[in-house]
Design an enzyme around this catalytic site. Structure first.
Site, short mmCIF file in Angstrom:
data_model
loop_
_atom_site.label_atom_id
_atom_site.label_comp_id
_atom_site.label_asym_id
_atom_site.label_seq_id
_atom_site.Cartn_x
_atom_site.Cartn_y
_atom_site.Cartn_z
N ASP A 204 5.87 2.12 7.28
CA ASP A 204 4.54 1.89 7.04
C ASP A 204 3.84 2.71 6.12
O ASP A 204 3.25 3.78 6.35
CB ASP A 204 3.77 1.74 8.15
CG ASP A 204 2.36 1.18 7.96
OD1 ASP A 204 2.10 0.38 6.99
OD2 ASP A 204 1.64 1.17 8.94
N GLU B 86 -5.32 1.67 2.00
CA GLU B 86 -5.22 0.42 2.67
C GLU B 86 -5.60 0.76 4.20
O GLU B 86 -6.20 0.03 4.97
CB GLU B 86 -3.95 -0.32 2.77
CG GLU B 86 -3.58 -1.40 3.51
CD GLU B 86 -3.00 -1.06 4.96
OE1 GLU B 86 -3.07 -2.33 5.65
OE2 GLU B 86 -2.90 -0.20 5.29
N GLU B 87 -4.92 1.80 4.64
CA GLU B 87 -5.15 2.20 6.16
C GLU B 87 -6.56 2.43 6.71
O GLU B 87 -6.70 2.66 7.99
CB GLU B 87 -4.30 3.45 6.47
CG GLU B 87 -2.89 3.20 6.08
CD GLU B 87 -2.34 2.30 7.09
OE1 GLU B 87 -2.88 1.73 7.67
OE2 GLU B 87 -0.68 2.32 7.23
N ASP C 211 4.52 -5.14 3.31
CA ASP C 211 3.97 -3.98 4.14
C ASP C 211 4.80 -3.84 5.38
O ASP C 211 4.73 -4.71 6.11
CB ASP C 211 2.57 -4.07 4.37
CG ASP C 211 1.97 -3.11 5.27
OD1 ASP C 211 2.59 -1.98 5.57
OD2 ASP C 211 0.67 -3.15 5.58
N HIS D 61 2.43 4.50 12.43
CA HIS D 61 1.24 5.26 12.46
C HIS D 61 1.56 6.60 13.60
O HIS D 61 0.65 6.91 14.25
CB HIS D 61 0.08 4.57 12.92
CG HIS D 61 -0.82 3.90 11.95
ND1 HIS D 61 -2.02 3.65 11.78
CD2 HIS D 61 -0.08 2.67 11.17
CE1 HIS D 61 -2.29 2.79 10.73
NE2 HIS D 61 -1.14 2.37 10.32
N HIS E 261 0.84 -1.04 -0.04
CA HIS E 261 0.13 0.01 -0.12
C HIS E 261 0.91 1.29 -0.05
O HIS E 261 1.90 1.37 0.54
CB HIS E 261 -0.97 -0.21 1.03
CG HIS E 261 -0.42 0.13 2.53
ND1 HIS E 261 -0.11 1.46 3.15
CD2 HIS E 261 0.08 -0.76 3.33
CE1 HIS E 261 0.30 1.31 4.18
NE2 HIS E 261 0.35 0.11 4.45
#
Length: 482
Positions: free
Chosen positions: A218, A252-253, A280, A363, A201
């Site tokens: 990420d 994706e998130e 990922d 994140h 992603h």
């Protein structure tokens, strides 16, 4: 990777209006525990459509997604669906072993060994920094939209510079996001309708960290590694027998939406995807072993994982090229491989570390390349595995490799035993290991005559990998089904 926050956040989600237009509603599958919890919190915004085997189909206002994203994974997780029929069908998908997995064989040794030397960690690192410099790539943010445009342009220029007019780079547009997915297609020369996919992603952050989520690991690391695989294939003018596609997924998130849209489209069109590898988070080495293969039944293919065991045993057993591996699990549909698995495709997800030892900064504003030591050598391991995966399934259309049995013993596998015989003194078996689909070594043998039989009638039904080290220095691998 999708992130789920501690359960306490569930109670901190702001209240929303009780009434919503049905056009803002969508379907999802989740655990019945989560479905009931959602309905209790948002009784006017959540409808449970069907419950079976601990899973439920829910129809809900999209505003509830913020609540979904706040839940602890131990309480349940979700996958979005475009309609009720697809959601209900996904509840009953039971992946089954298919015999063609045994047709995935290691035949391109010389070519693969040649191109692996071209993998460059510095090239991967430079691409990670490029992606990090957007500040955020959240799918609705201008930076995230621009990142997809720029990545397509970059991949197009790489094909143009390599004079590969046969390669197509296209957007896959989504009606739920302004960010687009990007697909590279390297057409198969002899079997173009059979497809091998590498993907990861492009977006970063989540609804709680949308404004500044540099996403170096990420998933800048996954996109950078895919770009490196693409660069190496171009440098070596790879023309496969079967079609190879490299994909950068949007959104994706927020529920694997980009990958799910493509997988669902492929499924409805009957596209024959032989296997899909998801990359990922591949830069942070938080565990002792090099590569952790995700084992989540229903989301990943145990049988395709066995093929990855075979690649790692064949190409990375020597001290010079050693890569160690083990298994890990998400326990939920944590990344884009799950979107493919839920539509019946074989998918695998090699990961950077084991479980809780993954990158602690993902994140967050601290997910930077600097916090990974400005070092992409860990990601380079995944670039090599991705190249092996693509080349050994798709095959090199112009390979001069000829299969020969003279350097290997004769092996025949029957229902209850393995029969072996060495053709000459240089093909004696020194050691043999049999590995099952969850990476357990269930049989090890170190004493061999020139010929003999090994009983395997005690093995449970399943697919296995046999790894033999010979006295000529070669490694022989063979998959079989009990």
């Amino acid at each position: 990777m999708k992130k789920f926050f501690p359960f306490i956040w569930f109670f901190l989600v702001l209240s929303t209006p009780l009434f919503a237009q049905k056009e803002n509603w969508t379907y999802a599958t989740t655990s019945h525990h989560l479905a009931n919890a959602l309905r209790d919190i948002h009784p006017r915004k959540v409808q449970i459509q069907k419950t079976e085997n601990g899973r439920s189909v829910v129809f809900f206002d999209r505003q509830v997604i913020a609540t979904l994203d706040s839940l602890n994974p131990k309480k349940g997780v979700y996958t979005l669906h475009s309609d009720k029929r697809t959601a209900i069908q996904s509840m009953f998908y039971n992946p089954k072993f298919e015999q063609e997995i045994l047709e995935f064989t290691v035949t391109e040794h010389d070519y693969v060994q040649k191109i692996l030397k071209d993998v460059n960690p510095e090239s991967i690192g430079q691409m990670i920094k490029t992606l990090e410099n957007y500040g955020t790539r959240f799918h609705t943010r201008p930076e995230g939209i621009q990142a997809s445009i720029d990545l397509k342009n970059r991949w197009e220029k790489m094909a143009l510079a390599s004079k590969r007019s046969d390669i197509k780079i296209e957007f896959f547009e989504h009606d739920f996001s302004p960010q687009k997915s990007i697909i590279i297609t390297i057409p198969g020369q002899t079997k173009p309708d059979e497809i091998v996919i590498l993907g990861g992603h492009l977006d970063s952050g989540d609804s709680f960290a949308a404004d500044f989520a540099p996403g170096a690991d990420d998933n800048g690391s996954g996109i950078a590694t895919l770009t490196e695989i693409y660069r190496v294939l171009l440098k070596n003018n790879f023309k496969p027998q079967k079609t190879v596609q490299i994909m950068a997924f949007a959104a994706e998130e927020v529920g694997l939406l980009g990958a799910k849209d493509i997988a669902e489209t492929y499924s409805k069109q009957g596209v024959n995807v032989l296997g899909m590898m998801n990359l990922d988070m591949v830069t942070y080495k938080g565990s002792d072993l090099d590569i952790y293969l995700t084992h989540d039944p229903g989301f990943t293919s145990s049988e395709l994982n066995v093929f990855l065991f075979e690649l790692l045993a064949h190409y990375h057993s020597s001290e010079k090229d050693l890569l160690t591996f083990g298994l890990t699990e998400c326990g939920y549909d944590c990344s884009d491989h799950a979107a493919w698995g839920q539509f019946g495709y074989k998918a695998v997800f090699p990961f950077e570390a084991d479980g809780d030892e993954m990158n602690p900064w993902y994140h967050s504003e601290d997910d930077t390349f600097e916090n990974m030591g400005n070092d992409a050598s860990h990601a380079a391991k995944f670039a090599k595995l991705g190249l092996e995966f693509v080349v050994e399934i798709a095959k090199n259309a112009h390979s001069s490799v000829k299969n020969s049995t003279k350097d290997f013993p004769f092996i025949r596998i029957e229902k209850s035993e393995i029969i072996y015989e060495s053709s000459n003194e240089s093909t004696q078996i020194l050691t043999m290991e049999i590995i099952n689909s969850v990476a357990e070594k269930i049989l090890t043998k170190n004493d061999f005559d020139k010929s003999g039989r090994i009983k395997i009638n005690s093995l449970e039904k399943g697919v296995y990998l046999m790894v033999m080290k010979l006295n000529n220095g070669k490694i022989m691998t063979k998959k079989f089904v009990r």
